[in-house]
Write an enzyme that holds these catalytic residues in place. Structure first.
Site, PDB file in Angstrom:
ATOM      1  CD  GLN A 143      33.797 -18.180 -15.183  1.00 17.68           C
ATOM      2  OE1 GLN A 143      32.685 -17.706 -15.284  1.00 17.68           O
ATOM      3  NE2 GLN A 143      34.873 -17.555 -15.585  1.00 17.68           N
ATOM      4  CG  PHE A 144      37.273 -24.833 -13.280  1.00 16.71           C
ATOM      5  CD1 PHE A 144      38.642 -24.747 -13.062  1.00 16.71           C
ATOM      6  CD2 PHE A 144      36.801 -24.970 -14.576  1.00 16.71           C
ATOM      7  CE1 PHE A 144      39.528 -24.800 -14.129  1.00 16.71           C
ATOM      8  CE2 PHE A 144      37.671 -25.021 -15.642  1.00 16.71           C
ATOM      9  CZ  PHE A 144      39.040 -24.929 -15.416  1.00 16.71           C
ATOM     10  CB  THR A 145      38.379 -19.954 -14.113  1.00 16.54           C
ATOM     11  OG1 THR A 145      37.172 -19.306 -14.520  1.00 16.54           O
ATOM     12  CG2 THR A 145      38.771 -21.011 -15.130  1.00 16.54           C
TER      13      THR A 145
END
Length: 149
Positions: free
Chosen positions: A78-80
């Site tokens: 989850q790059f966010t």
């Protein structure tokens, strides 16, 4: 690396109609990787998560770990998690590692966590895909663990 660790009764991740990973009692880990992360960060994080005492003992106190309970782990990239929202209303993802750097670290982290759990498989999502994550949070118990903090 930054991880959101949620104690769950069960969790699953799907891509389209295909389930890429599912677990029973254990932890769902949302994993964000930044430019400065290395395999050493992954090893530290894997060991920390395997030993986190977030499961209840006989008295109801959080004294047991994944190692103690035999619980499962599911990891979703989850790059966010590295979004910056200080300015404006559109998140900046400049701190997130690019896919060519992040994907190998994500896969290595899953292997490191598997090793920390005595070789148990650690299912995951599909890196870079649009995923749906379903979970039943147990407690709820949710922790943020950051290798740089």
């Amino acid at each position: 690396m930054r991880a959101v660790v949620q104690r769950v009764s069960h969790a699953a991740v799907t891509v389209g109609e295909r389930t890429t990973g599912a677990i029973g009692q254990g932890v769902l880990i949302l994993l964000g990787i930044t430019h400065a992360d290395t395999t050493d960060d992954g090893e530290w994080l894997a060991q920390k998560i395997a030993k986190l005492r977030i499961f209840p003992d006989e008295g109801g106190n959080m004294n047991r770990s994944l190692l103690d309970t035999g619980g499962d782990a599911l990891v979703v990239s989850q790059f966010t998690l590295h979004a910056r929202v200080r300015k404006g209303t559109r998140p900046s993802f400049n701190d997130a590692a690019p896919p060519a750097q992040a994907e190998p670290l994500y896969e290595t982290f899953r292997a490191q966590l598997s090793a920390a759990l005595g070789g148990r498989p650690v299912p995951g999502g599909e890196f870079g895909a649009m995923m749906q994550v379903a979970l039943e949070n147990d407690g709820p118990v949710t922790l943020i663990v950051d290798t740089k903090a």
